[in-house]
Design a protein around this motif. Structure first.
Motif, PDB file in Angstrom:
ATOM      1  N   GLU A  75       0.885  -0.994   0.055  1.00 27.44           N
ATOM      2  CA  GLU A  75      -0.018  -0.081   0.011  1.00 27.44           C
ATOM      3  C   GLU A  75       0.979   1.196   0.017  1.00 27.44           C
ATOM      4  OE1 GLU A  75      -3.057   0.985  -0.224  1.00 27.44           O
ATOM      5  OE2 GLU A  75      -4.192  -1.074  -0.175  1.00 27.44           O
ATOM      6  N   HIS A  76       2.011   1.314   0.888  1.00 24.53           N
ATOM      7  CA  HIS A  76       2.763   2.286   1.135  1.00 24.53           C
ATOM      8  C   HIS A  76       3.442   2.593  -0.262  1.00 24.53           C
ATOM      9  CE1 HIS A  76       6.004   4.754   2.631  1.00 24.53           C
ATOM     10  NE2 HIS A  76       6.881   3.822   2.118  1.00 24.53           N
ATOM     11  N   TYR A 127       2.558   1.628  -3.257  1.00 27.86           N
ATOM     12  CA  TYR A 127       1.881   2.108  -4.400  1.00 27.86           C
ATOM     13  C   TYR A 127       1.171   3.429  -4.410  1.00 27.86           C
ATOM     14  CZ  TYR A 127      -2.598   1.605  -7.282  1.00 27.86           C
ATOM     15  OH  TYR A 127      -3.229   1.720  -8.519  1.00 27.86           O
ATOM     16  N   LYS A 128       1.138   3.986  -3.122  1.00 25.99           N
ATOM     17  CA  LYS A 128       0.790   5.279  -2.860  1.00 25.99           C
ATOM     18  C   LYS A 128       1.719   6.387  -3.839  1.00 25.99           C
ATOM     19  CE  LYS A 128       0.980   7.788   1.014  1.00 25.99           C
ATOM     20  NZ  LYS A 128       1.130   7.516   2.318  1.00 25.99           N
ATOM     21  N   ASN A 129       2.987   5.948  -3.886  1.00 25.03           N
ATOM     22  CA  ASN A 129       4.159   6.711  -4.664  1.00 25.03           C
ATOM     23  C   ASN A 129       4.192   6.211  -5.939  1.00 25.03           C
ATOM     24  OD1 ASN A 129       4.667   8.805  -2.619  1.00 25.03           O
ATOM     25  ND2 ASN A 129       5.888   7.020  -1.671  1.00 25.03           N
ATOM     26  N   GLN A 165       2.301   4.479  -8.259  1.00 29.02           N
ATOM     27  CA  GLN A 165       1.412   4.443  -8.865  1.00 29.02           C
ATOM     28  C   GLN A 165       1.473   5.594  -9.921  1.00 29.02           C
ATOM     29  OE1 GLN A 165      -2.847   5.336  -7.577  1.00 29.02           O
ATOM     30  NE2 GLN A 165      -1.753   5.889  -5.691  1.00 29.02           N
ATOM     31  N   ARG A 166       1.953   6.483  -9.389  1.00 25.22           N
ATOM     32  CA  ARG A 166       2.148   7.689 -10.384  1.00 25.22           C
ATOM     33  C   ARG A 166       3.066   7.857 -11.509  1.00 25.22           C
ATOM     34  NH1 ARG A 166       2.269  13.233  -6.846  1.00 25.22           N
ATOM     35  NH2 ARG A 166       0.120  13.573  -7.162  1.00 25.22           N
ATOM     36  N   LYS A 183      -0.656  -2.349  -8.406  1.00 24.64           N
ATOM     37  CA  LYS A 183      -0.667  -2.824  -6.990  1.00 24.64           C
ATOM     38  C   LYS A 183       0.100  -4.313  -6.773  1.00 24.64           C
ATOM     39  CE  LYS A 183      -2.345  -2.329  -2.655  1.00 24.64           C
ATOM     40  NZ  LYS A 183      -3.726  -2.088  -2.614  1.00 24.64           N
ATOM     41  N   CYS A 217       3.763  -3.698  -7.004  1.00 21.71           N
ATOM     42  CA  CYS A 217       4.268  -3.410  -5.696  1.00 21.71           C
ATOM     43  C   CYS A 217       4.343  -4.436  -4.676  1.00 21.71           C
ATOM     44  CB  CYS A 217       3.295  -2.112  -5.147  1.00 21.71           C
ATOM     45  SG  CYS A 217       3.410  -0.634  -6.370  1.00 21.71           S
TER      46      CYS A 217
END
Ligand code: 13P
Ligand code: SF4
Length: 336
Positions: free
Chosen positions: A15-16, A18-20, A22-23, A28, A31
């Motif tokens: 999750e952590h 993917y937050k960055n 994905q840009r 997911k 990641c």
């Protein structure tokens, strides 16, 4: 307190990441596939009192997953001066890891890949510099930080792309030996007005950018801002809105009200910016990879932390270290 299960920990790490990431197009799933590696690297860093210093050209999984500090050559060398850790793992190229070792001879400095060289650093040797000095006695030698340690040891002062012009201007002599980047030399002689004696080294990435490419982009997007690294050809640098180091380019993009940019430098910088700034800002133009910087991977960082090969541990002879340190200290003094 309830402990997380291993799969919950991996999910949280994914999750952590993917937050960055994905840009810059990471899924997911992708990641999740690297989460066990970043978790293990981060755990080992704590256990071994190690720190990871990364250059901005590194891939985003390294920058946003495991790096403790990310910067340009100057920022990284300043950071290397201040670290408290016992081990420094360098996610960058050999001259950067060597610089950290020169500044911290008592620490263990690890470079995860032996193939992470640099075309500029490998263009010149200490012996070549001794010959130049014999040919031009009493002319000060300014070496770009993209040089191996034997070259630094023969130099009066080191510089990076962020402070080269300032340092050359501050020297009393009107003639200066500036090595080894010939394109940077041309940019610097225009900027400093001094007579610079050089060497025919080039960066395999930055020499590829050309003026036609910039003119085409300007025609397509008249409001585009062109930023060029100081290692680019003067025809590119002269037509850019800004010329400087990688960190200076980041600062320019972050502060600029413009929405469209072309960065004449390695792709990693654009990827880093895409994560760190508003998606409203767009990047155009060629994306070129540094084959040396890309030799560093999460896998070889992990391996080098777990069980480093002797070759992955940077070693510098005492005499060379002392002389190279003096040239680096001169850089810190003159760039204040
Ligand atoms: P910076 O010091 O600007 O990060 O440049 C290092 C480098 O290798 C450029 O190619
Ligand atoms: Fe060397 Fe060029 Fe790669 Fe920078 S981008 S490390 S100067 S080859």
């Amino acid at each position: 307190m309830q402990h997380m299960t291993e799969s919950q920990e991996i999910e949280k790490e994914a999750e952590h990441l993917y937050k960055n990431l994905q840009r810059v197009g990471w899924s997911k799933e992708k990641c999740r596939s690297i989460a066990p590696i970043t978790l293990e690297i981060n755990r080992l860093k704590k256990e071994l009192n190690a720190i990871i210093l990364a250059h901005s050209y590194q891939t985003p999984d390294i920058i946003f997953g495991v790096a403790d500090f990310v910067g340009d050559s100057f920022g990284l060398s300043k950071k290397a001066q201040q670290v408290n850790a016992d081990i420094i793992v360098f996610a960058g190229v050999k001259f950067m890891a060597e610089t950290a070792k020169i500044l911290n001879p008592e620490k263990t400095v690890i470079l995860p890949s032996l193939e992470a060289g640099c075309s500029l650093a490998d263009s010149i040797t200490g012996e070549d510099v001794r010959k130049l000095k014999a040919q031009y006695p009493n002319v000060p030698v300014v070496s770009y930080i993209n040089t191996n340690v034997d070259v630094k040891a023969e130099s009066d002062v080191i510089c990076t792309s962020s402070n080269a012009a300032k340092i050359i201007k501050r020297l009393e002599s009107d003639t200066v030996i500036f090595i080894p980047d010939m394109l940077m030399l041309k940019n610097l002689s225009a900027e400093t007005g001094k007579k610079l004696i050089g060497w025919n080294g080039k960066c395999v990435v930055h020499e590829e950018f050309n003026i036609q490419h910039i003119q085409e982009l300007k025609k397509l997007y008249p409001d585009i801002k062109i930023l060029a690294h100081l290692e680019c050809d003067p025809s590119v640098a002269m037509n850019a809105d800004f010329v400087g180091s990688t960190s200076q380019m980041i600062e320019y993009v972050k502060k600029s009200p413009a929405k469209k940019f072309m960065l004449a430098t390695e792709c990693g910088l654009v990827e880093r910016l895409k994560v760190e700034i508003s998606p409203e800002k767009e990047f155009y133009g060629a994306c070129l990879l540094c084959p040396y910087m890309k030799k560093i991977t999460l896998e070889n960082i992990l391996e080098s932390l777990l069980d480093p090969d002797d070759e992955q541990i940077i070693k510098v002879d005492k005499d060379i270290q002392v002389r190279a340190l003096s040239a680096l200290q001169k850089m810190f003094e003159l760039s204040k």
